[in-house]
Design a protein around this motif. Sequence first.
Motif, mmCIF file in Angstrom:
data_model
loop_
_atom_site.group_PDB
_atom_site.id
_atom_site.type_symbol
_atom_site.label_atom_id
_atom_site.label_comp_id
_atom_site.label_asym_id
_atom_site.label_seq_id
_atom_site.Cartn_x
_atom_site.Cartn_y
_atom_site.Cartn_z
ATOM 1 N N UNK A 126 0.807 -1.295 0.056
ATOM 2 C CA UNK A 126 0.026 0.187 -0.025
ATOM 3 C C UNK A 126 0.772 1.346 -0.144
ATOM 4 N N UNK A 127 1.878 1.128 0.777
ATOM 5 C CA UNK A 127 2.972 2.520 0.900
ATOM 6 C C UNK A 127 3.468 2.607 -0.262
ATOM 7 N N UNK A 128 3.991 1.568 -1.152
ATOM 8 C CA UNK A 128 4.312 1.727 -2.434
ATOM 9 C C UNK A 128 3.502 2.436 -3.205
ATOM 10 N N UNK A 129 2.196 1.776 -3.250
ATOM 11 C CA UNK A 129 1.386 2.467 -4.198
ATOM 12 C C UNK A 129 1.131 3.826 -4.198
ATOM 13 N N UNK A 130 1.080 4.217 -2.888
ATOM 14 C CA UNK A 130 0.961 5.642 -2.561
ATOM 15 C C UNK A 130 2.106 6.456 -3.032
ATOM 16 N N UNK A 131 3.223 6.058 -2.709
ATOM 17 C CA UNK A 131 4.631 6.682 -3.202
ATOM 18 C C UNK A 131 4.483 6.896 -4.577
ATOM 19 N N UNK A 132 4.293 5.829 -5.545
ATOM 20 C CA UNK A 132 3.986 6.100 -6.710
ATOM 21 C C UNK A 132 3.036 7.104 -7.203
ATOM 22 N N UNK A 133 1.827 7.288 -6.313
ATOM 23 C CA UNK A 133 0.810 8.183 -6.893
ATOM 24 C C UNK A 133 1.544 9.689 -6.475
ATOM 25 N N UNK A 134 2.019 9.792 -5.236
ATOM 26 C CA UNK A 134 2.494 11.151 -4.870
ATOM 27 C C UNK A 134 3.258 11.777 -5.999
ATOM 28 N N UNK A 135 4.341 10.757 -6.626
ATOM 29 C CA UNK A 135 5.341 11.234 -7.450
ATOM 30 C C UNK A 135 4.539 11.839 -8.775
ATOM 31 N N UNK A 136 3.473 11.054 -8.990
ATOM 32 C CA UNK A 136 2.507 11.496 -10.202
ATOM 33 C C UNK A 136 1.774 12.837 -10.059
ATOM 34 N N UNK A 137 1.123 12.832 -8.517
ATOM 35 C CA UNK A 137 0.361 14.028 -8.275
ATOM 36 C C UNK A 137 0.983 14.435 -6.856
ATOM 37 N N UNK A 138 1.780 15.264 -6.959
ATOM 38 C CA UNK A 138 2.386 15.736 -5.583
ATOM 39 C C UNK A 138 1.403 16.719 -4.940
ATOM 40 N N UNK A 139 0.564 17.327 -5.520
ATOM 41 C CA UNK A 139 -0.280 18.335 -4.967
ATOM 42 C C UNK A 139 -1.530 17.524 -4.335
ATOM 43 N N UNK A 140 -1.784 16.262 -4.306
ATOM 44 C CA UNK A 140 -2.995 15.596 -4.021
ATOM 45 C C UNK A 140 -2.876 15.427 -2.473
ATOM 46 N N UNK A 141 -3.504 15.975 -1.746
ATOM 47 C CA UNK A 141 -3.587 15.983 -0.348
ATOM 48 C C UNK A 141 -3.977 14.592 0.189
ATOM 49 N N UNK A 142 -5.106 14.385 -0.184
ATOM 50 C CA UNK A 142 -5.521 12.925 0.360
ATOM 51 C C UNK A 142 -4.739 11.992 0.311
ATOM 52 N N UNK A 143 -3.815 11.851 -0.732
ATOM 53 C CA UNK A 143 -2.860 10.774 -1.111
ATOM 54 C C UNK A 143 -1.675 11.076 -0.133
ATOM 55 N N UNK A 144 -1.298 12.159 0.076
ATOM 56 C CA UNK A 144 -0.250 12.393 0.850
ATOM 57 C C UNK A 144 -0.823 12.113 2.602
ATOM 58 N N UNK A 145 -1.940 12.472 3.023
ATOM 59 C CA UNK A 145 -2.410 12.372 4.316
ATOM 60 C C UNK A 145 -2.436 10.555 4.630
ATOM 61 N N UNK A 146 -2.740 10.182 3.368
ATOM 62 C CA UNK A 146 -3.094 8.420 3.414
ATOM 63 C C UNK A 146 -1.760 7.949 3.474
ATOM 64 N N UNK A 147 -0.668 8.205 2.826
ATOM 65 C CA UNK A 147 0.682 7.948 2.981
ATOM 66 C C UNK A 147 1.402 8.172 4.344
ATOM 67 N N UNK A 148 1.184 9.302 4.651
ATOM 68 C CA UNK A 148 1.781 9.759 6.079
ATOM 69 C C UNK A 148 1.048 8.671 7.055
ATOM 70 N N UNK A 149 -0.306 8.307 7.037
ATOM 71 C CA UNK A 149 -1.022 7.684 8.152
ATOM 72 C C UNK A 149 -0.457 6.191 7.997
ATOM 73 N N UNK A 150 0.060 5.592 6.648
ATOM 74 C CA UNK A 150 0.475 4.290 6.634
ATOM 75 C C UNK A 150 1.873 4.107 7.182
ATOM 76 N N UNK A 151 2.532 5.245 6.914
ATOM 77 C CA UNK A 151 3.967 5.201 7.415
ATOM 78 C C UNK A 151 4.236 5.277 8.620
ATOM 79 N N UNK A 152 2.918 6.041 9.381
ATOM 80 C CA UNK A 152 3.102 6.151 10.944
ATOM 81 C C UNK A 152 2.635 4.591 11.685
#
Length: 336
Positions: A168-194
Amino acid sequence: GGQPRVALAWLNRALFLQPLDPNTHRVVARALFQLGATDQALVEERLALESGAESAGAILAESLPRARDVDALWNLVGDTPAHVDLLVTELWRRGRTEDARALLDRALLTFAGQPEATALTVTAARVRLQTGDPAGALVFLDEAEQKGQDVALPRAQALAALGRRRDAIRTLESAVARNPGDAEIAFALAGLLLAEGRPALARAALERIQPFLGPGGPRTRLVLAQADTYRVEGRHGRALDLVQTAMRLSPGDPGLHRQAAELYEALKRPREALREVEVSLSGQAPDAATRAWMDRLRTAIDLETVRALDPARGLDALDSADAGVDPSQSRRLRGR
């Protein structure tokens, strides 16, 4: 009994002159409801939606209680899947989960192959997730992705639900690279990393989204997410600073005062913790759990007071204050 029929005749005339007026469709729907013509009334409510009515929520609030089964609900769908997602979401919110699933399943069959129906596949995946079927959700997400939909966020949620958090983390990291301004993806990634025990990386993900967030709620959400990363590390003082920043950004939020109280308690500052709990109540009576928390804090305050008055503890404090002073000087100070 004849008044609705007379009004309906006039309204039909108005619709003939202004067929795309959503307000007229809504008034016609009310007249039809009074006449007991529920199916026709629901069709008029749908036409109001299709004509660009400003308040879809008000239309659904009036029509959904009258559409008691899937056949009745289908009158709100019409010939395109445009409103299906809205209907399913609202039905789900109202606790009509079986109707939501049945309506969605009928829509998937009815509109299969239509380009605009692709989004329904994502909705179907979301419903599967909410009903505890992440594996079923992934099947729909694969289909949606093949049709060009960006499904990174629900895919990550499904993978995490299956215990595949790193995927899941790898999926979101790829998504952040494509859409760096997508807040929902960034917050979801931070939650999973935490959740994975990597608070520093979670903080870095949050810092990257900071330039894209506006003031108000998004900024408060960011600050609180950052506070969580420090809380996990046991850095309660830094977490408290950030929660206090959030309190300035969103004054009057009782939940923030409770968070501050928890952090004060972790910092062994029960007086401040109790004060924050009291502020969070805003004069309301505490529930049983909050009352027990307040009792625990009052006990901690009493113990703190006793320690401050205990002569033996006083000598300990003096020894602590004398740390680094020549022992003979310390004894002379006590002898005075």
